[in-house]
Design an enzyme around this catalytic site. Structure first.
Site, PDB file in Angstrom:
ATOM      1  N   TYR A 147       0.840  -1.200   0.000  1.00  0.00           N
ATOM      2  CA  TYR A 147       0.000   0.000   0.000  1.00  0.00           C
ATOM      3  C   TYR A 147       0.881   1.259   0.000  1.00  0.00           C
ATOM      4  O   TYR A 147       0.686   2.161  -0.815  1.00  0.00           O
ATOM      5  CB  TYR A 147      -0.911  -0.025   1.237  1.00  0.00           C
ATOM      6  CG  TYR A 147      -1.929   1.092   1.278  1.00  0.00           C
ATOM      7  CD1 TYR A 147      -3.024   1.107   0.415  1.00  0.00           C
ATOM      8  CD2 TYR A 147      -1.815   2.141   2.196  1.00  0.00           C
ATOM      9  CE1 TYR A 147      -3.971   2.121   0.462  1.00  0.00           C
ATOM     10  CE2 TYR A 147      -2.756   3.155   2.253  1.00  0.00           C
ATOM     11  CZ  TYR A 147      -3.836   3.143   1.384  1.00  0.00           C
ATOM     12  OH  TYR A 147      -4.770   4.160   1.432  1.00  0.00           O
TER      13      TYR A 147
HETATM   14  N1  NAP Z   1     -10.156   5.855   4.362  1.00  0.00           N
HETATM   15  C1  NAP Z   1      -8.929   6.248   4.658  1.00  0.00           C
HETATM   16  O1  NAP Z   1      -8.556   6.349   5.846  1.00  0.00           O
HETATM   17  C2  NAP Z   1      -7.973   6.630   3.544  1.00  0.00           C
HETATM   18  C3  NAP Z   1      -6.803   7.318   3.902  1.00  0.00           C
HETATM   19  C4  NAP Z   1      -5.910   7.678   2.895  1.00  0.00           C
HETATM   20  C5  NAP Z   1      -6.177   7.358   1.581  1.00  0.00           C
HETATM   21  N2  NAP Z   1      -7.313   6.679   1.262  1.00  0.00           N
HETATM   22  C6  NAP Z   1      -7.564   6.371  -0.151  1.00  0.00           C
HETATM   23  O2  NAP Z   1      -8.794   6.943  -0.523  1.00  0.00           O
HETATM   24  C7  NAP Z   1      -9.303   6.258  -1.667  1.00  0.00           C
HETATM   25  C8  NAP Z   1     -10.766   5.958  -1.453  1.00  0.00           C
HETATM   26  O3  NAP Z   1     -10.893   5.048  -0.379  1.00  0.00           O
HETATM   27  P1  NAP Z   1     -12.078   5.093   0.695  1.00  0.00           P
HETATM   28  O4  NAP Z   1     -11.456   5.312   2.011  1.00  0.00           O
HETATM   29  O5  NAP Z   1     -13.144   5.990   0.211  1.00  0.00           O
HETATM   30  O6  NAP Z   1     -12.479   3.549   0.684  1.00  0.00           O
HETATM   31  P2  NAP Z   1     -13.732   2.747   0.110  1.00  0.00           P
HETATM   32  O7  NAP Z   1     -14.973   3.324   0.686  1.00  0.00           O
HETATM   33  O8  NAP Z   1     -13.402   1.326   0.347  1.00  0.00           O
HETATM   34  O9  NAP Z   1     -13.708   3.084  -1.444  1.00  0.00           O
HETATM   35  C9  NAP Z   1     -12.796   2.495  -2.341  1.00  0.00           C
HETATM   36  C10 NAP Z   1     -13.320   2.740  -3.732  1.00  0.00           C
HETATM   37  O10 NAP Z   1     -12.396   2.227  -4.706  1.00  0.00           O
HETATM   38  C11 NAP Z   1     -13.106   1.396  -5.611  1.00  0.00           C
HETATM   39  N3  NAP Z   1     -12.236   0.364  -6.134  1.00  0.00           N
HETATM   40  C12 NAP Z   1     -11.426  -0.472  -5.427  1.00  0.00           C
HETATM   41  N4  NAP Z   1     -10.796  -1.332  -6.255  1.00  0.00           N
HETATM   42  C13 NAP Z   1     -11.229  -1.035  -7.518  1.00  0.00           C
HETATM   43  C14 NAP Z   1     -10.944  -1.571  -8.808  1.00  0.00           C
HETATM   44  N5  NAP Z   1     -10.080  -2.585  -8.973  1.00  0.00           N
HETATM   45  N6  NAP Z   1     -11.554  -1.009  -9.880  1.00  0.00           N
HETATM   46  C15 NAP Z   1     -12.426   0.022  -9.737  1.00  0.00           C
HETATM   47  N7  NAP Z   1     -12.717   0.564  -8.543  1.00  0.00           N
HETATM   48  C16 NAP Z   1     -12.131   0.037  -7.447  1.00  0.00           C
HETATM   49  C17 NAP Z   1     -14.265   0.834  -4.789  1.00  0.00           C
HETATM   50  O11 NAP Z   1     -15.347   0.482  -5.615  1.00  0.00           O
HETATM   51  P3  NAP Z   1     -15.814  -1.015  -5.989  1.00  0.00           P
HETATM   52  O12 NAP Z   1     -15.553  -1.872  -4.802  1.00  0.00           O
HETATM   53  O13 NAP Z   1     -17.279  -0.812  -6.305  1.00  0.00           O
HETATM   54  O14 NAP Z   1     -15.005  -1.349  -7.190  1.00  0.00           O
HETATM   55  C18 NAP Z   1     -14.647   2.051  -3.963  1.00  0.00           C
HETATM   56  O15 NAP Z   1     -15.502   2.900  -4.684  1.00  0.00           O
HETATM   57  C19 NAP Z   1      -8.432   5.015  -1.838  1.00  0.00           C
HETATM   58  O16 NAP Z   1      -7.520   5.230  -2.887  1.00  0.00           O
HETATM   59  C20 NAP Z   1      -7.704   4.923  -0.499  1.00  0.00           C
HETATM   60  O17 NAP Z   1      -6.471   4.267  -0.621  1.00  0.00           O
HETATM   61  C21 NAP Z   1      -8.226   6.320   2.222  1.00  0.00           C
END
Ligand code: NAP
Length: 255
Positions: A158
Site C-alpha cells: 500500500y
Molecule cells: N479511508 C482512509 O482512511 C484513507 C486514507 C488515505 C487514503 N485513502 C484512499 O482513498 C481512496 C478511497 O478510499 P475510501 O477510504 O473511500 O475507501 P472505500 O470506501 O473502500 O472506497 C474504495 C473505492 O475504490 C473502488 N475500487 C477499489 N478497487 C477497484 C478496482 N479494482 N476497480 C475500480 N474501482 C475500485 C471501490 O469500488 P468497488 O468496490 O465498487 O469497485 C470504492 O468505490 C483510496 O484510494 C484509499 O487508498 C483512504
C-alpha cells in the site's frame, strides 16, 4: 453558480467513501459527472441521487486495472457531456498486508495494479483528451500519508503504491504544465469509510488511529471532498505538482 459550473468531471472509486462524497459535491457545484467503480448498483444509486438533486451523472462500471476501462470512462464523458475537464483518480485498495516477508507476488502486483498502474492508465487517457480539447484541466490522485510522512508495519504494498502516485503526480505536472493541465495528489489522514473500518475493526484500533491525529478524530469523507473540490476548481489555478496533506495533523504528531 456552482464552483464547477460548466465543467465535466470523472471520478473513480465513486461507489463508496471519499469518491462518492466527492461525486456528490462536484455535482452540487455544477459539474456533470461520470462515476466509476466495479459495483454498478451503488453507482446507479449515486447517479439517481444526483439527478434527483437536479444534477447530471453518467455511470460506467468497470475495473481500473483495465486500460480499456480507462479509455471507456473518458469516451463516456465525451459522448455524454462533450468534454473532460476534471479527473479524480481515487479508486484504491489496502491490498495484501501483513509481514512483508510473507506478502505474495500476486498480492503485491495486484495492489500496485489497482493503486498505481490503474491511476496511471486513467491519467494517460484523461490527459490525452484534455490535450485534444486544446489543453487545460485538473487531474487529482488519492495518495495517503502512509509511506510519505508516516510508516505502519505491514503495509508495504500500500505504502509503495501510494507514494508512487506522488512521483507520478510530479512527473505528469512537469510534462503537461505548459498545456495548462494541473496534476495534484491529495493525501488524506484516516477517513471514516469502509476501507478504514475494515482495517480498524475494533474500538481499540480505532482509538489508536484517532489519537495519532492532532485533531484527535478521523475525517468524514465530505471533508476530503471539500479539499478535492479546491484542487479541481479554479481556486487552485496556480497549484500543480503538489502532495497535498489533508490529514488532521497525523504527519506532525508524536504524542
Ligand atoms: N479511508 C482512509 O482512511 C484513507 C486514507 C488515505 C487514503 N485513502 C484512499 O482513498 C481512496 C478511497 O478510499 P475510501 O477510504 O473511500 O475507501 P472505500 O470506501 O473502500 O472506497 C474504495 C473505492 O475504490 C473502488 N475500487 C477499489 N478497487 C477497484 C478496482 N479494482 N476497480 C475500480 N474501482 C475500485 C471501490 O469500488 P468497488 O468496490 O465498487 O469497485 C470504492 O468505490 C483510496 O484510494 C484509499 O487508498 C483512504
Amino acid at each position: 453558480m456552482g464552483r464547477l459550473s460548466g465543467k465535466v468531471a470523472l471520478i473513480t472509486g465513486a461507489s463508496a467513501g471519499i469518491g462518492r462524497a466527492t461525486a456528490r459535491l462536484f455535482a452540487a457545484e455544477g459539474a456533470h459527472v461520470v462515476v466509476g467503480a466495479r459495483r454498478r448498483g451503488e453507482l446507479d444509486d449515486l447517479a439517481a441521487e444526483i439527478r434527483a438533486a437536479g444534477g447530471q451523472a453518467a455511470v460506467l462500471a468497470g475495473d481500473v486495472r483495465s486500460e480499456d476501462y480507462a479509455r471507456a470512462l473518458v469516451a463516456q464523458a465525451v459522448e455524454r457531456f462533450g468534454r473532460l475537464d476534471i479527473a479524480f483518480n481515487n479508486a484504491g485498495t489496502l491490498g495484501e498486508g501483513g509481514p512483508s516477508t510473507a506478502v505474495s507476488e500476486t498480492g503485491w502486483s495486484d495492489t500496485l495494479a489497482i493503486n498505481l498502474t490503474g491511476a496511471f492508465l486513467g491519467a494517460k487517457h484523461q490527459i490525452a483528451q484534455m490535450l485534444r480539447q486544446g489543453g487545460g484541466g485538473s487531474v487529482i490522485f488519492t495518495s495517503t500519508f502512509v509511506g510519505h510522512t508516516f510508516a505502519f508495519p505491514g503495509m508495504a504494498a500500500y505504502a509503495a503504491s501510494k507514494s508512487g502516485l506522488i512521483g507520478l503526480t510530479q512527473a505528469l505536472a512537469a510534462e503537461f504544465g505548459a498545456q495548462g493541465v494541473r496534476v495534484n495528489a491529495v493525501l488524506p489522514g484516516a477517513v471514516d469509510t469502509d476501507m478504514y473500518r475494515s482495517n480498524n475493526n475494533t474500538p481499540e484500533s480505532q482509538a489508536f488511529v484517532t489519537q495519532l491525529h492532532a485533531l484527535k478524530r478521523v475525517a468524514r469523507p465530505e471533508e476530503l471532498a471539500r479539499s478535492v473540490l479546491y484542487l479541481a476548481s479554479d481556486d487552485a489555478a496556480f497549484v500543480t505538482g503538489t502532495a497535498s496533506l489533508v490529514d488532521g495533523g497525523v504527519s506532525i504528531t508524536r504524542t
